[in-house]
Design a protein around this motif. Structure first.
Motif: not given
Length: 461
Positions: A162-177
């Protein structure tokens, strides 16, 4: 007066037709509001509409089905933007992932407007949007994985995924993973001086609207959806509000784990009672409607296809045939497997559906035990069990009664070893002793006469 009748092939076929009709008719009627709503909400100006879609419920399979319809309408209308109005405490991780994929894959850009809270699975959905606008006083984060009781799940594999999924979603639009990871894993320690974010171990990170804007997790704050749309430069566009239809609301209720378990219990109890205690009719109707509602809810929610209903009907048919055409358990086994397959494949999660079915079976057995015990004299088994006692007092005789011979004396005509012939009075009779031998010519007396037996013993002089 209750009349016990054996079910005929005609009534059996009628029963199956009733099941099929209830599934088909209810499905067709329930889908009418959905289609009508889709046609009514087409914007007049193609390419100039903003679709406003609420996400104000638990994130589960019913929400996914509703959002699929909303995005389909927006894409067909060539809308400029979809605004997801998010206010949820979260829900199922699997449903959140499917919704996130839906948002990412849409040809229409999405803006998430956080109205109140976007917690857990709601955070993941928001992170998949192209932009996030938050209402003052709202919050985003607290996306740790919890079980059905609300307790944290500390399984390293699940948390890591779930950490990986959330981090990848954050990186979609340049947010800090790293911020996304801190929203999930309490073991993550985070300190970002520039953003003013500090999270010690053992805590789960949540961001207020101002903190989210400062950390780059939100692009703007707005008090209302209208202000958010104006900030996007789409204030003059036509706004199309998409709301769940009556059928979708009903489907969401019907696919609830507790409701679907109750429907399975009522369905099993109703059908079994109608089979073993014929003539009630009400349990049969309740059973058909319960199973019909089970498949209807899952069909509208987009989980069940006609193949699930067909498997269920075939399984039910085989079980009914097994009652009247013994097959050494073959039809019963195939019917049970087909029925279980129909119920499980209709649900979004086969494992939870199987658990619901097991719970329903146990509860149904307990309920049926007490009902059958109360109506034991009306069951179909009475057709195969002779319950009346054919006693002498009721006029039934198993053989000729020979009580008149008791105490009469005679002479053994043949040697009794132990059976033979004796003359009793003026008649020659077949007699038997209690095991001893009596020579011919010896005097005898009748000591027992029952059925075809006349028992004698030697008379002592």
């Amino acid at each position: 007066m209750q009349t016990k009748t054996r079910r005929t092939p005609v009534s059996f076929i009628s029963f199956l037709l009733a099941v099929a009709f209830s599934l088909t008719a209810f499905g067709g009627l329930a889908l009418l509001p959905v289609n009508a709503a889709a046609q009514a909400k087409q914007p007049s100006g193609i390419g100039t509409a903003v679709y406003i879609v609420p996400v104000k419920q638990t994130v589960e399979s019913g929400l996914k089905a509703f959002l699929e319809r909303a995005y389909k309408e927006a894409e067909e209308a060539k809308a400029e933007r979809v605004v997801l109005v998010i206010n949820t405490f979260g829900g199922q991780v699997t449903s959140a992932e499917e919704i996130g994929e839906l948002v990412r894959g849409s040809s229409v850009p999405t803006t998430a407007f956080v109205e109140g809270k976007a917690v857990s699975a709601g955070t993941y959905i928001a992170l998949n949007a192209d932009s996030i606008v938050m209402q003052p006083g709202s919050a985003i984060g607290a996306a740790s994985v919890v079980n059905g009781s609300g307790d944290l799940i500390d399984n390293p594999k699940i948390v890591s995924y779930w950490v990986k999924a959330m981090s990848e979603a954050a990186k979609l639009n340049g947010r800090n993973p790293d911020i996304a990871a801190a929203m999930v894993d309490p073991n993550v320690e985070l300190k970002l001086a520039d953003e003013g974010i500090q999270k010690p171990k053992g805590k789960i990170l949540s961001l207020s609207a101002d903190e989210a804007v400062k950390a780059g997790y939100a692009e703007h704050t707005a008090k209302t959806v209208g202000e958010a749309i104006a900030w996007l430069g789409l204030g003059e566009r036509q706004q199309v509000h998409v709301e769940p239809s009556l059928a979708e609301k009903a489907a969401r209720w019907l696919v609830d784990p507790i409701v679907r378990t109750v429907l399975l219990i009522l369905g099993i109890v109703g059908i079994v009672l109608e089979m073993i205690i014929p003539g009630f009719s009400v349990p049969g109707i309740v059973g058909i409607l319960s199973f019909g509602l089970y498949f209807l809810g899952h069909y509208i929610a987009g989980f069940a296809g006609m193949e699930s209903a067909v498997l269920f009907i075939i399984g039910l048919a085989l079980l009914i045939i097994e009652v009247f055409v013994p097959s050494f358990g073959i039809l019963g086994t195939l019917g049970t497997a087909s029925l279980i397959a129909g119920i499980v494949t209709a649900a979004p999660d086969p494992m939870t559906a199987f658990v619901s079915l097991v719970v329903a079976l146990v509860a149904a057995v307990i309920i049926l035990f007490f009902i059958i015990r109360k109506y034991k004299d009306r069951g179909i088994w009475n057709k195969f069990i002779l319950r009346e006692k054919l006693t002498t007092e009721q006029g039934y005789l198993s053989a000729d009664v020979k009580d008149e011979w008791l105490g009469q004396e005679g002479v053994a005509v043949t040697t009794l070893r132990p059976a033979g012939t004796a003359r009793i009075g003026e008649q020659r009779l077949d007699v038997v002793t209690g095991g001893e031998f009596i020579e011919a010519g010896r005097p005898v007396v009748v000591v027992k006469a029952e059925g075809t037996w006349i028992v004698v013993k030697e008379k002592k002089e």
